[in-house]
Design a protein around this motif. Sequence first.
Motif, PDB file in Angstrom:
ATOM      1  N   TRP A   1       0.831  -1.188   0.000  1.00 22.51           N
ATOM      2  CA  TRP A   1       0.000   0.000   0.000  1.00 22.51           C
ATOM      3  C   TRP A   1       0.869   1.242   0.000  1.00 22.51           C
ATOM      4  O   TRP A   1       1.999   1.219   0.461  1.00 22.51           O
ATOM      5  CB  TRP A   1      -0.964   0.024   1.193  1.00 22.51           C
ATOM      6  N   LEU A   2       0.345   2.298  -0.598  1.00 17.83           N
ATOM      7  CA  LEU A   2       1.071   3.565  -0.706  1.00 17.83           C
ATOM      8  C   LEU A   2       0.240   4.675  -0.067  1.00 17.83           C
ATOM      9  O   LEU A   2      -0.938   4.829  -0.377  1.00 17.83           O
ATOM     10  CB  LEU A   2       1.322   3.917  -2.175  1.00 17.83           C
ATOM     11  N   VAL A   3       0.853   5.414   0.824  1.00 11.92           N
ATOM     12  CA  VAL A   3       0.194   6.546   1.473  1.00 11.92           C
ATOM     13  C   VAL A   3       0.991   7.803   1.176  1.00 11.92           C
ATOM     14  O   VAL A   3       2.199   7.846   1.411  1.00 11.92           O
ATOM     15  CB  VAL A   3       0.089   6.343   2.996  1.00 11.92           C
TER      16      VAL A   3
ATOM     17  N   ALA B   1      -2.679   2.714 -12.520  1.00  9.70           N
ATOM     18  CA  ALA B   1      -3.023   1.970 -13.730  1.00  9.70           C
ATOM     19  C   ALA B   1      -4.067   0.897 -13.456  1.00  9.70           C
ATOM     20  O   ALA B   1      -4.816   0.513 -14.353  1.00  9.70           O
ATOM     21  CB  ALA B   1      -1.770   1.339 -14.331  1.00  9.70           C
ATOM     22  N   GLU B   2      -4.137   0.414 -12.218  1.00  5.34           N
ATOM     23  CA  GLU B   2      -5.107  -0.625 -11.890  1.00  5.34           C
ATOM     24  C   GLU B   2      -6.185  -0.116 -10.924  1.00  5.34           C
ATOM     25  O   GLU B   2      -6.856  -0.896 -10.264  1.00  5.34           O
ATOM     26  CB  GLU B   2      -4.404  -1.840 -11.278  1.00  5.34           C
ATOM     27  N   VAL B   3      -6.349   1.213 -10.859  1.00  8.61           N
ATOM     28  CA  VAL B   3      -7.246   1.783  -9.850  1.00  8.61           C
ATOM     29  C   VAL B   3      -8.699   1.353 -10.058  1.00  8.61           C
ATOM     30  O   VAL B   3      -9.457   1.225  -9.092  1.00  8.61           O
ATOM     31  CB  VAL B   3      -7.114   3.327  -9.827  1.00  8.61           C
ATOM     32  N   SER B   4      -9.120   1.118 -11.293  1.00  8.24           N
ATOM     33  CA  SER B   4     -10.501   0.705 -11.547  1.00  8.24           C
ATOM     34  C   SER B   4     -10.721  -0.776 -11.249  1.00  8.24           C
ATOM     35  O   SER B   4     -11.858  -1.209 -11.058  1.00  8.24           O
ATOM     36  CB  SER B   4     -10.888   0.997 -13.002  1.00  8.24           C
TER      37      SER B   4
ATOM     38  N   VAL C   1      -5.467  -4.973  -8.121  1.00 10.10           N
ATOM     39  CA  VAL C   1      -4.955  -6.336  -8.023  1.00 10.10           C
ATOM     40  C   VAL C   1      -4.340  -6.574  -6.643  1.00 10.10           C
ATOM     41  O   VAL C   1      -4.764  -7.443  -5.898  1.00 10.10           O
ATOM     42  CB  VAL C   1      -3.917  -6.612  -9.134  1.00 10.10           C
ATOM     43  N   GLU C   2      -3.321  -5.782  -6.305  1.00 10.51           N
ATOM     44  CA  GLU C   2      -2.672  -6.014  -5.027  1.00 10.51           C
ATOM     45  C   GLU C   2      -2.211  -4.730  -4.335  1.00 10.51           C
ATOM     46  O   GLU C   2      -1.607  -4.796  -3.277  1.00 10.51           O
ATOM     47  CB  GLU C   2      -1.467  -6.940  -5.206  1.00 10.51           C
TER      48      GLU C   2
END
Length: 215
Positions: free
Chosen positions: A1-3, A151-154, A157-158
Motif C-alpha cells: 500500500w502507498l500513502v 493503472a489498476e485503480v478501476s 490487483v494487489e
Amino acid sequence: WLVSTARQVGKSWQLRGLAAWRLEQAARFGEPQLVMHTGKDIPVCREVQRPMRSWARRHRGEGYDARESNGREEVLTPDGSQWLVRGRDSVYGDSVSLGLVDEAWDVAPEIVDDGLEPTMPSMVQPQLGLLSTAHRRATSLFPQRRALALAEVSAPVESLLIEWSARADADLEDRDGWRAASPFWDARRERLLASTLARALAGGSGDPSEPDPVE
C-alpha cells in the motif's frame, strides 16, 4: 500500500499503531511476526518506534523487551515476534511480515526491490507499506509504484493507494486545493500554508540548485 500525505498530519501515529498491531498477531497468522521498519534515515524511524520501546521495557516481566544500539532498535514480544528499525542498507536477510518504508521519496528502489520484497512471499499475508510526502528530488521508487497503482485503480490487483492531493491544474492560491492535499485540516494549517506561499511569492530561495522559490 502507498500513502501520500502532507507533513504533520498524524502519519507517525498511523505507522506506530499498525506496527504494534501486527506485532501482536502471531496467533492470527500462525507464525511469529517480523516488522521491518526503514526509511529516509534512522532518526525518522526511531522516533516512530520510541514509545513502543518504552512500553516494552515496562512490561519485561510479561516477556516483552526492547533493545537499543547504534542503528539497531528492536521491540520483542513473548512469542518471538519483532519490530526492527534498520538503516536502508540493513534490510536484507530477514523474512518480513510487514515492511514499512517511511519518507520513501529518499529511498532507492533496490532497497525495496532487492532487499524487502524478495523476503516476503514465504510469510502469511505479508504487507509492504510505502509512505511519502511529495518531493521534487524523489527517487523512482514511489512515483513508479504510484503509477502502477493508478493503472489498476478501476480494478485493483494487489495495491492500495491512499492519497491526498490537489488537482494538477489547481492554482497555488486555491485554498480548496490546499485542503484537498491534507487529510487533516484546521485554521492553523491554513495559516501555515498561507504564510509559506507568501514567503515563496516574496522571492528568495536557499536552494542553489533551484533558484525559483515558487517551484
